[in-house]
Design a protein around this motif. Structure first.
Motif, PDB file in Angstrom:
ATOM      1  N   THR A  98       0.859  -1.187   0.000  1.00 24.32           N
ATOM      2  CA  THR A  98       0.000   0.000   0.000  1.00 24.32           C
ATOM      3  C   THR A  98       0.894   1.236   0.000  1.00 24.32           C
ATOM      4  O   THR A  98       1.581   1.466  -0.961  1.00 24.32           O
ATOM      5  N   ALA A  99       0.912   2.007   1.082  1.00 23.95           N
ATOM      6  CA  ALA A  99       1.741   3.216   1.131  1.00 23.95           C
ATOM      7  C   ALA A  99       2.931   3.008   2.048  1.00 23.95           C
ATOM      8  O   ALA A  99       3.400   3.930   2.705  1.00 23.95           O
ATOM      9  N   SER A 100       3.443   1.775   2.102  1.00 29.42           N
ATOM     10  CA  SER A 100       4.590   1.496   2.948  1.00 29.42           C
ATOM     11  C   SER A 100       5.471   0.437   2.293  1.00 29.42           C
ATOM     12  O   SER A 100       5.137  -0.094   1.240  1.00 29.42           O
ATOM     13  N   LEU A 101       6.593   0.167   2.938  1.00 25.12           N
ATOM     14  CA  LEU A 101       7.533  -0.853   2.483  1.00 25.12           C
ATOM     15  C   LEU A 101       7.744  -1.856   3.604  1.00 25.12           C
ATOM     16  O   LEU A 101       7.725  -1.495   4.779  1.00 25.12           O
ATOM     17  N   ARG A 102       8.002  -3.115   3.217  1.00 27.15           N
ATOM     18  CA  ARG A 102       8.329  -4.145   4.192  1.00 27.15           C
ATOM     19  C   ARG A 102       9.456  -4.986   3.623  1.00 27.15           C
ATOM     20  O   ARG A 102       9.385  -5.458   2.487  1.00 27.15           O
ATOM     21  N   TYR A 103      10.519  -5.167   4.412  1.00 26.10           N
ATOM     22  CA  TYR A 103      11.625  -6.004   3.978  1.00 26.10           C
ATOM     23  C   TYR A 103      11.174  -7.461   3.894  1.00 26.10           C
ATOM     24  O   TYR A 103      10.522  -7.957   4.807  1.00 26.10           O
ATOM     25  N   VAL A 104      11.515  -8.127   2.784  1.00 23.79           N
ATOM     26  CA  VAL A 104      11.125  -9.526   2.591  1.00 23.79           C
ATOM     27  C   VAL A 104      12.325 -10.448   2.362  1.00 23.79           C
ATOM     28  O   VAL A 104      12.178 -11.661   2.407  1.00 23.79           O
ATOM     29  N   ASP A 105      13.492  -9.883   2.097  1.00 20.18           N
ATOM     30  CA  ASP A 105      14.681 -10.713   1.926  1.00 20.18           C
ATOM     31  C   ASP A 105      15.897  -9.912   2.340  1.00 20.18           C
ATOM     32  O   ASP A 105      15.899  -8.676   2.272  1.00 20.18           O
ATOM     33  N   HIS A 106      16.925 -10.643   2.764  1.00 15.13           N
ATOM     34  CA  HIS A 106      18.121 -10.001   3.266  1.00 15.13           C
ATOM     35  C   HIS A 106      19.305 -10.938   3.084  1.00 15.13           C
ATOM     36  O   HIS A 106      19.201 -12.129   3.387  1.00 15.13           O
ATOM     37  N   ILE A 107      20.401 -10.399   2.597  1.00 19.58           N
ATOM     38  CA  ILE A 107      21.651 -11.148   2.496  1.00 19.58           C
ATOM     39  C   ILE A 107      22.657 -10.415   3.370  1.00 19.58           C
ATOM     40  O   ILE A 107      22.924  -9.229   3.159  1.00 19.58           O
ATOM     41  N   SER A 108      23.203 -11.114   4.343  1.00 18.13           N
ATOM     42  CA  SER A 108      24.136 -10.507   5.280  1.00 18.13           C
ATOM     43  C   SER A 108      25.557 -10.925   4.965  1.00 18.13           C
ATOM     44  O   SER A 108      25.804 -12.076   4.618  1.00 18.13           O
ATOM     45  N   VAL A 109      26.474  -9.994   5.105  1.00 16.82           N
ATOM     46  CA  VAL A 109      27.893 -10.318   4.985  1.00 16.82           C
ATOM     47  C   VAL A 109      28.515 -10.410   6.367  1.00 16.82           C
ATOM     48  O   VAL A 109      29.676 -10.725   6.500  1.00 16.82           O
ATOM     49  N   ILE A 110      27.707 -10.172   7.379  1.00 23.08           N
ATOM     50  CA  ILE A 110      28.213 -10.121   8.746  1.00 23.08           C
ATOM     51  C   ILE A 110      28.276 -11.510   9.370  1.00 23.08           C
ATOM     52  O   ILE A 110      29.117 -11.797  10.185  1.00 23.08           O
ATOM     53  N   GLY A 111      27.376 -12.400   9.014  1.00 23.64           N
ATOM     54  CA  GLY A 111      27.384 -13.750   9.557  1.00 23.64           C
ATOM     55  C   GLY A 111      26.070 -14.108  10.221  1.00 23.64           C
ATOM     56  O   GLY A 111      25.171 -13.290  10.347  1.00 23.64           O
ATOM     57  N   ALA A 112      25.971 -15.320  10.672  1.00 24.02           N
ATOM     58  CA  ALA A 112      24.722 -15.837  11.214  1.00 24.02           C
ATOM     59  C   ALA A 112      24.279 -15.153  12.495  1.00 24.02           C
ATOM     60  O   ALA A 112      23.116 -15.198  12.851  1.00 24.02           O
ATOM     61  N   ALA A 113      25.188 -14.515  13.214  1.00 21.72           N
ATOM     62  CA  ALA A 113      24.813 -13.873  14.479  1.00 21.72           C
ATOM     63  C   ALA A 113      23.963 -12.620  14.260  1.00 21.72           C
ATOM     64  O   ALA A 113      23.332 -12.131  15.175  1.00 21.72           O
ATOM     65  N   PHE A 114      23.923 -12.118  13.033  1.00 20.85           N
ATOM     66  CA  PHE A 114      23.173 -10.904  12.732  1.00 20.85           C
ATOM     67  C   PHE A 114      21.701 -11.215  12.513  1.00 20.85           C
ATOM     68  O   PHE A 114      21.360 -12.116  11.772  1.00 20.85           O
ATOM     69  N   ALA A 115      20.832 -10.474  13.168  1.00 18.72           N
ATOM     70  CA  ALA A 115      19.382 -10.658  12.990  1.00 18.72           C
ATOM     71  C   ALA A 115      18.921  -9.800  11.812  1.00 18.72           C
ATOM     72  O   ALA A 115      19.015  -8.585  11.867  1.00 18.72           O
TER      73      ALA A 115
END
Length: 179
Positions: free
Chosen positions: A39-56
C-alpha cells in the motif's frame, strides 16, 4: 498480474530475484535487502548478510520512509499527494542526522529522482549508511526497493557514487525479472 502474484506469494518473488541480490552483495561486499511495496509502505522480505549468522536480519520489518534510503527512494517515485498521505504530519527524529524538515526531505527526494538512487547517512540508525534504488513497473511506479547498507566504516558517504549505480542496475534487473 505480477503485482497481484507478488502480493499473494512473496516467497516466489524472493526466489526469483535472489540471484540478483546475491550478485549485488558479491559486487559490493555489503549487506543487501529487498523491500516490497505494501500500500503506502515498504516491508523487507529478503536479506543477504555479509556479517554472519549472528546478525538478525530486517526481514518482515516495516521501513521508516523518511529516515532510510529505501523509504526515501520509494517516496521519490510517489506523486506529491501520495507522498503527503504516506508521511506523518511531523517527521520523527531517530538520530542527530535524521531529516525532520519536509522541505529538506523534498530536496533530497528530487536529487534521488535525478540520480536514480537515494542515500541514508546514519539517519535511521547512527553509524549505518546505505543506498537504495526502486524497482519500477512499466508505469514507472515503485513496486520494490533494492538496498545496500552497512556500517559507516565500510560504507562512508564517499562510496555512494560507486554503490548507487550498482543498486540501480540491480533494481533494473529485478524489474526485468518481474515484468
Amino acid at each position: 498480474a505480477v503485482r497481484l502474484g507478488a502480493a499473494a506469494d512473496e516467497a516466489s518473488v524472493v526466489r526469483r530475484v535472489r540471484p540478483v541480490l546475491e550478485d549485488l552483495s558479491a559486487a559490493t561486499g555489503e549487506a543487501v535487502s529487498l523491500a516490497l511495496v505494501k500500500t503506502a509502505s515498504l516491508r523487507y522480505v529478503d536479506h543477504i548478510s555479509v556479517i554472519g549468522a549472528a546478525f538478525a536480519p530486517w526481514t518482515e520489518e516495516r521501513v521508516s520512509l523518511h529516515s532510510t534510503s529505501s523509504g526515501k527512494i520509494f517516496l521519490a517515485w510517489l506523486s506529491d499527494a501520495e507522498r503527503e498521505g504516506a508521511l506523518p504530519s511531523s517527521l520523527e527524529r531517530f538520530t542527530d542526522s535524521t531529516i525532520v524538515d519536509k522541505d529538506a526531505l523534498e530536496t533530497e527526494l528530487a536529487e534521488a529522482r535525478k540520480l536514480g538512487y537515494a542515500c541514508c547517512r546514519g539517519e535511521d540508525a547512527a553509524l549505518t549508511n546505505g543506498v537504495s534504488a526502486a524497482v519500477l513497473d512499466a508505469r514507472r511506479r515503485p513496486i520494490a526497493v533494492v538496498n545496500v547498507w552497512g556500517p559507516e566504516r565500510r560504507i562512508p558517504t564517499e562510496r555512494f557514487d560507486e554503490l548507487g549505480p550498482l543498486a540501480v542496475d540491480a533494481a533494473d534487473r529485478v524489474a526485468g525479472l518481474l515484468a
